[in-house]
Design an enzyme around this catalytic site. Structure first.
Site, short mmCIF file in Angstrom:
data_model
loop_
_atom_site.label_atom_id
_atom_site.label_comp_id
_atom_site.label_asym_id
_atom_site.label_seq_id
_atom_site.Cartn_x
_atom_site.Cartn_y
_atom_site.Cartn_z
N ARG A 1 -9.89 -9.77 -13.10
CA ARG A 1 -8.74 -9.08 -13.67
C ARG A 1 -7.75 -10.12 -14.20
NH1 ARG A 1 -5.50 -6.90 -8.33
NH2 ARG A 1 -3.98 -6.24 -9.88
N ARG A 2 -6.80 -9.65 -14.98
CA ARG A 2 -5.71 -10.50 -15.48
C ARG A 2 -6.16 -11.71 -16.27
NH1 ARG A 2 -2.48 -9.64 -9.96
NH2 ARG A 2 -1.16 -7.95 -10.63
N HIS B 1 0.80 -1.22 0.00
CA HIS B 1 0.00 0.00 0.00
C HIS B 1 0.83 1.26 0.00
CE1 HIS B 1 -3.61 2.08 -0.46
NE2 HIS B 1 -3.22 2.95 0.43
N TYR C 1 1.84 5.41 -2.16
CA TYR C 1 2.10 6.77 -1.69
C TYR C 1 3.49 7.22 -2.08
CZ TYR C 1 -2.45 6.88 0.15
OH TYR C 1 -3.82 6.87 0.20
N HIS D 1 -9.37 1.05 -10.88
CA HIS D 1 -9.06 1.94 -9.76
C HIS D 1 -7.59 2.36 -9.78
CE1 HIS D 1 -8.57 3.58 -5.78
NE2 HIS D 1 -7.62 2.69 -5.56
N PHE D 2 -6.68 1.38 -9.87
CA PHE D 2 -5.28 1.81 -9.71
C PHE D 2 -4.73 2.47 -10.96
CE2 PHE D 2 -4.29 -2.79 -10.56
CZ PHE D 2 -3.48 -2.62 -11.67
N HIS D 3 -5.34 2.19 -12.12
CA HIS D 3 -4.90 2.96 -13.28
C HIS D 3 -5.30 4.43 -13.13
CE1 HIS D 3 -3.77 -0.78 -15.26
NE2 HIS D 3 -3.16 -0.04 -16.18
#
Lengths: 540, 171
Positions: free
Chosen positions: A431-432, A217, A221, A368-370
């Site tokens: 995913r994937r 995580h 950041y 989300h993470f893209h």
């Protein structure tokens, strides 16, 4: 001295952006393969080779090298003193990281390491891939040390003075990265490497996943803080205003530092082997990280409002239109915050202890993470590069128009790619997956969203090409210029009587260590008190 | 040190929002008893076929004497066993899964059924299926080159149909 320092920064950033271009090419191949519209390019082995390489490059290589280059440049432009340990030490770290990257890349491209950037034991990669990944991280530790020691040396030379905000935040990032990378480093050194070499027979997958979650995580950041530095110090300057509050910005950075490391277990919400109570503790911590993000939103909007009003903007919203949106830094700041808002909202769902099961490991997560990483963070890497290139190379930016077009395309492409991905996730798409060989009944509702995904991927690829073209043409621009001095936004109110706690990290590092022991101590220790049964290696 | 009054209010509001969200989630989890699947239980993944619980004959859905339903499944490259399963609608079921090889995951859209399946550990999910019909269950974690071929059907039927299907199985 200045010119030499720019070489070190520039070398790091070129590695970042050249590998980025390569990974962007893989990205467009992957969406094409995945769309199912081109059966002739459906090679599943190549697809997973590509997905693994794309992830490692974007997540580990682009980020680490860009951030190292940015950090060194910040030392020179804010502290205006030589890097602690000298440039040679910086080049040594760069060499170690680059060597590791090359080694890992060879094995990834050769298909010897199609295990995703998350490694996923008991799938086993070639041991040299783990060695390469370790070297990449170890090289960056040299940078971490140089950031912290340079700041300390400056403080000794300027007793009582506040450390410039950009430097303060980047040093926080170095500490954050060092602490968070210890998780993956111990997974590799004590588990993956000896196991892949046959020194130990089996691996405890539960322990491996817990250690990786330690990194997983806060690494986000580590990627985001450089974007926040741009928000705080470059965007207000480019907009023609001042930073609304230096002190509150420091507090946000410190909150990110302390809150973001000990919460990785929200990546393990639906894993067995960790008790629900620990997941609950990490959920509380995860929501705490929303606070500095909300505060940052306020500070940046307020700073931009100040600039808009200085430019003659009136009324409740008039200042927005008065801003100079034809400045790449201002434009990227606005677009980035929009993506952060949408992506952050999705993140609340992921972080929810009870709601996470609705989206875990579906395409929603990829969306989300893209949006948060490739959108929010990376668009600021682009505009920071546009901003720094002239001062790094001594040549004016080749084309501001092209830069603006590139940023707009990145934003549009990212939304066209990721919003359909969120919907696909809710429709159940995992995913994937590559070719999606499920029944017609299952895949028919996915088709329109997959088409949009393809369009988004192509737009993003065009945008990536424009970026590289502009940076290359700037680097070789015949119009040489005296390098413009890199400028950072001033605080609206002068920083006086800054508490010591907001000007150093000793206390906060101790807080993180204690918080880590509380939140990860038992969850890691339990694997040594239980009689766990390890797993033998499997090929892909 | 200078902190603007409006900004101070926003900082307080930010804390309040985060705490409110935590509060809602906590209340919801405790009231509805919804927790993520978090079973801590060890198994030897290499000898599943010899174990009492996960040997081939014991897989599928079973009704205990007290009427409670338990589904026992094995995840192995590249399928979930049994391949087709019938469960009654609106009835609590306990699902227990073990992996015979690598890491897998399983989920069904529009349900609370979503868990990782980790070699060496047993996953357990307690849930209730609310929507009748055929639902695909996908492997949702990369497990090798055949990953996207790994899926099964879940058939959610009325309670009467389910009892009929159990009887048919007994014959």
């Amino acid at each position: 001295m200045y010119a030499h320092a720019s070489k070190l920064s520039l070398a790091n950033m070129w590695v970042a952006f050249i590998t980025f271009a390569l990974a962007a090419l893989m990205g467009v191949y992957q969406v094409a393969e995945r769309s199912g519209m081109f059966p002739k390019i459906e090679f599943i082995e190549l697809y997973y080779r590509s997905v693994s390489s794309h992830g490692v490059i974007m997540g580990f290589v682009l980020t680490t090298f860009f951030i190292m280059g940015f950090g060194y440049w910040i030392i020179h432009t804010t502290l205006k003193r030589p890097i602690w340990g000298g440039e040679r030490m910086g080049w040594t770290g760069f060499g170690i990281s680059l060597g590791g990257t090359a080694l890992a890349a060879i094995l990834l491209f050769a298909g010897e390491a199609s295990v995703m950037y998350t490694f996923y034991p008991p799938l086993k990669a070639n041991p040299l891939f783990y060695v390469g990944a370790t070297l990449l991280v170890v090289g960056s530790w040299v940078w971490c040390l140089q950031m912290v020691m340079s700041m300390n040396a400056w403080k000794k030379e300027n007793i009582g003075e506040p450390v410039p905000l950009a430097m303060y935040a980047m040093t926080a990032n170095a500490i954050l990265w060092f602490i968070t990378s210890l998780g993956v480093a111990s997974e590799i050194l004590f588990q993956l490497l000896p196991w892949s070499l046959g020194i130990i027979e089996t691996i405890d997958v539960g322990l491996a996943r817990t250690l990786f979650s330690w990194t997983l995580h806060a690494i986000v950041y580590f990627w985001l803080i450089p974007a926040y530095i741009a928000f705080y110090t470059l965007v207000p300057k480019a907009a023609g205003g001042t930073l609304f509050s230096d002190e509150i910005s420091r507090i946000s950075i410190l909150m990110l530092l302390v809150f973001s490391v000990p919460i990785g277990m929200h990546h393990l919400y639906v894993d067995p082997f960790q008790d629900a109570g620990w997941k609950f503790v990490h959920m509380i911590g995860t929501f705490m990280v929303a606070i500095p993000t909300l505060i940052t939103g306020f500070t940046v909007f307020a700073s931009m409002e100040v600039a808009g009003r200085l430019r003659g903007g009136k009324g409740l919203f008039g200042w927005i239109w008065a801003l100079n949106w034809n400045n790449p830094m201002v434009l990227s700041g606005g677009l980035s915050l929009l993506m952060l808002t949408i992506g952050g909202w999705g993140g609340m769902v992921n972080a929810s202890y009870s709601l996470n099961v609705a989206v875990h490991n579906t395409q929603w997560i990829t969306g989300h993470f893209h949006l948060i990483f490739a959108g929010t963070a990376v668009i600021m890497y682009f505009s920071s590069a546009y901003y720094m290139w002239p001062s790094l190379t001594g040549r004016p930016l080749f084309s501001t128009k092209m830069a603006l077009l590139q940023l707009w395309l990145w934003f549009i492409g990212m939304l066209v790619l990721t919003l359909p991905w969120h919907i696909l996730g809710l429709l159940g798409q995992p995913r994937r997956i590559g070719v999606a060989p499920y029944s017609e009944e299952v895949t028919a509702p996915w088709a329109p969203y997959e088409f949009l995904m393809l369009i988004g991927g192509v737009i993003l690829f065009i945008s990536a090409l424009l970026l590289i073209l502009n940076l290359v043409l700037t680097h070789f621009n015949k119009k040489a210029d005296t390098p413009p001095v890199m400028e950072y936004a001033e605080s609206m109110h002068p920083v006086i009587n800054l508490p010591k706690l907001l000007n150093g990290f000793g206390f906060w590092t101790a807080v993180i260590v204690i918080y880590m022991i509380v939140s990860y101590g038992y969850p890691i220790l339990q694997f040594f008190t239980m009689d766990t049964i390890g797993t033998f290696p499997w090929s892909i | 040190m200078h902190v603007d009054a409006t900004e101070k209010k926003w900082v307080i509001l930010s804390f309040a929002m985060a705490i409110a969200m935590m509060g809602i989630l906590t209340a919801y989890a405790l009231n509805k008893n919804i927790h993520p699947p978090s079973n801590v239980e060890i198994i030897d993944s290499t000898t599943l076929h010899l174990s009492d619980e996960f040997n081939e004959d014991n897989l599928g859905i079973k009704q205990a004497e007290d009427g409670s339903l338990t589904i026992t499944m094995v995840a192995a490259r590249y399928g979930f066993f049994p391949h087709n399963m019938t469960v009654p609608v609106d009835t609590p079921v306990k699902i227990r899964i073990a992996s015979a090889d690598v890491l897998h995951g399983i989920h069904t859209a529009n349900t609370n059924f979503n868990t990782m399946i980790v070699p060496g550990y047993i996953s357990e999910v307690n849930t209730t299926f609310r929507i009748k019909g055929k639902h695909p269950m996908f492997c949702n974690e990369y497990c090798g080159l055949g990953h996207d071929y790994m899926w099964s059907q879940l058939n959610v039927v009325s309670q009467e149909e389910f009892i009929a299907s159990l009887k048919k199985g007994d014959e």
